[in-house]
Design an enzyme around this catalytic site. Structure first.
Site, short mmCIF file in Angstrom:
data_model
loop_
_atom_site.label_atom_id
_atom_site.label_comp_id
_atom_site.label_asym_id
_atom_site.label_seq_id
_atom_site.Cartn_x
_atom_site.Cartn_y
_atom_site.Cartn_z
N LEU A 125 8.59 -2.57 -2.70
CA LEU A 125 7.72 -2.13 -3.82
C LEU A 125 8.55 -1.29 -4.79
CD1 LEU A 125 4.90 -1.87 -5.07
CD2 LEU A 125 4.60 0.19 -3.71
N HIS A 229 10.98 9.88 0.85
CA HIS A 229 11.75 10.12 -0.37
C HIS A 229 10.74 10.52 -1.46
CE1 HIS A 229 14.26 9.23 -3.82
NE2 HIS A 229 15.30 9.15 -3.01
#
Ligand code: SCA
Ligand code: ARG
Length: 344
Positions: A125, A229
């Site tokens: 994605l 992240h």
């Protein structure tokens, strides 16, 4: 209009651009033109020829129908771990206690396992940075669920997503520095690239197999176990709002969390339904709500978002929405309502 469609040969440039922009930790799209072309060809093949949960990845792109510009990708691998072992660390608990000495200690441990073998895996994605924050990321993420709802025989009875783990400003990962690095003497960036190039098993075989006591790892390594992240928080939020949860499994290299759900728990799969298309130029009423809508095709799959007011059997679509989905009057579309903020 924005729509999601299967990737085609002409999108090779976008894949390369994304793999460069995404940086380390975006394992599924490594910055290597040959590997990316193989992924692209395999995806085209998967849409055309695969009909069961096999180790193939379906890749989609986000396209602006007015300009033809493509600005993002998403993917789903139908089944992982069937051609090579698929590893995770499961975070468990070991108790060391002595009644006699009055000592009781609980320790968190990492167990190497293959528990998600055979699952379908959401991956890849990515939305180009200048297109973020306007709903395109949600469309890319959720479109996959309408595809899976329409073609359930191609997917497994569990769906996972490995979220990219935390990295420092110099692209290093504290978990890798504290653990993997001891076994490889290699920078995280290189290990990550090898993983994405299909060498994950080689690396995994060199990783420690015995349970690891988390409290013996450096504090910086402990601190990032299960952390994503910062750029991946929206991706994580999109999946959690669909019913995905963290089951204490993390990536063996960067300790990023894996989210999981059964297909029937995923909102856009469980609540979606098919209705017949009526093409109608009358603008939708003010009470119309945002819906995620797809056609029912496979290699010609199309998915978009629009405000509509479906009844049990039919939905009225503006001609431009019907064109975006490549559907005609009388065709079936699959749809599911979206949170109000998502479909403007
Ligand atoms: C992931 C996307 C495509 C998402 O696109 P956008 O940034 O435009 O998303 P958005 O529409 O602005 O936000 C989506 C949802 O996240 C929420 N949101 C936004 N920022 C947030 C933050 N910092 N923390 C928590 N939630 C946040 C929004 O409110 C919204 O939730 P509501 O809808 O509830 O309002 C993009 O950020 C991106 O390309 N990121 C970098 C690449 C990356 O790290 N990709 C994931 C790799 S991991 C992977 O690929 C596996 C997972 C997968 O394939 O799905
Ligand atoms: N912990 C990890 N780095 N796992 C890989 C995450 C990246 C993401 N799932 C991808 O498609 O590339």
């Amino acid at each position: 209009m924005l729509r999601v469609r299967p990737i085609r040969a002409g999108d090779a440039g976008l894949l390369q651009q994304i793999s460069r922009e995404a940086g380390p930790g975006f394992t599924s799209l490594p910055d290597n033109p040959e590997l990316l072309n193989t992924k692209l060809r395999q995806s085209i093949d998967a849409f055309e020829r695969t009909h069961e949960p096999a180790p193939v990845t379906y890749l989609f792109v986000l396209e602006d129908t007015e300009t033809g510009e493509v600005m993002g990708t998403s993917g789903v691998t139908a089944a992982v771990g069937l051609d090579a072992p698929w590893y995770h660390y499961h975070i468990g608990t070991i108790v060391h206690a002595s009644h006699e000495l009055g000592i009781y200690n609980e320790f968190r441990t990492l167990y190497l396992c293959n528990d998600y073998t055979g699952s379908s895996e959401l991956c890849s994605l990515f939305l180009r940075p200048d297109s973020r924050g306007s709903g395109g990321g949600g469309l890319l993420s959720r479109a996959r669920f309408l595809f899976m709802a329409q073609h359930p025989e191609r997917f497994a009875d569990r769906v996972i997503a490995e979220m990219r783990g935390f990295t420092d400003h110099d692209d290093s990962n504290p978990f890798w520095e504290g653990l993997g690095q001891h076994f490889f003497s290699m920078h995280y960036r290189k290990a990550d690239f090898l993983t994405g190039s299909g060498n994950k098993v080689v690396i995994a075989e060199l990783m420690p197999r015995h349970p690891i006591y988390i409290h013996l790892l450096p504090e910086a390594a402990q601190a990032v176990i299960g952390e994503v992240h910062p750029n991946t928080r929206p991706a994580c939020q999109l999946l959690k709002s669909q019913g995905f949860r963290y089951e204490n499994y993390v990536d063996i290299f960067d300790a990023g969390p894996t989210l999981a759900a059964r297909p029937e728990e995923i909102h856009a799969i469980a609540r979606s339904r098919c209705v017949e298309v009526v093409i109608d130029s009358t603008p939708p009423p003010a009470s119309a709500r945002p819906f995620l809508i797809s056609n029912t095709q496979c290699e010609h799959f199309r998915c978009t978002q629009a405000r509509v007011q479906p009844n049990l059997k039919r939905v009225h679509l503006l001609p431009e929405v019907a064109a975006c989905l490549d559907v005609s009057a009388g065709d079936q579309v699959r749809l599911v309502s979206l949170p109000a903020a998502a479909g403007s």
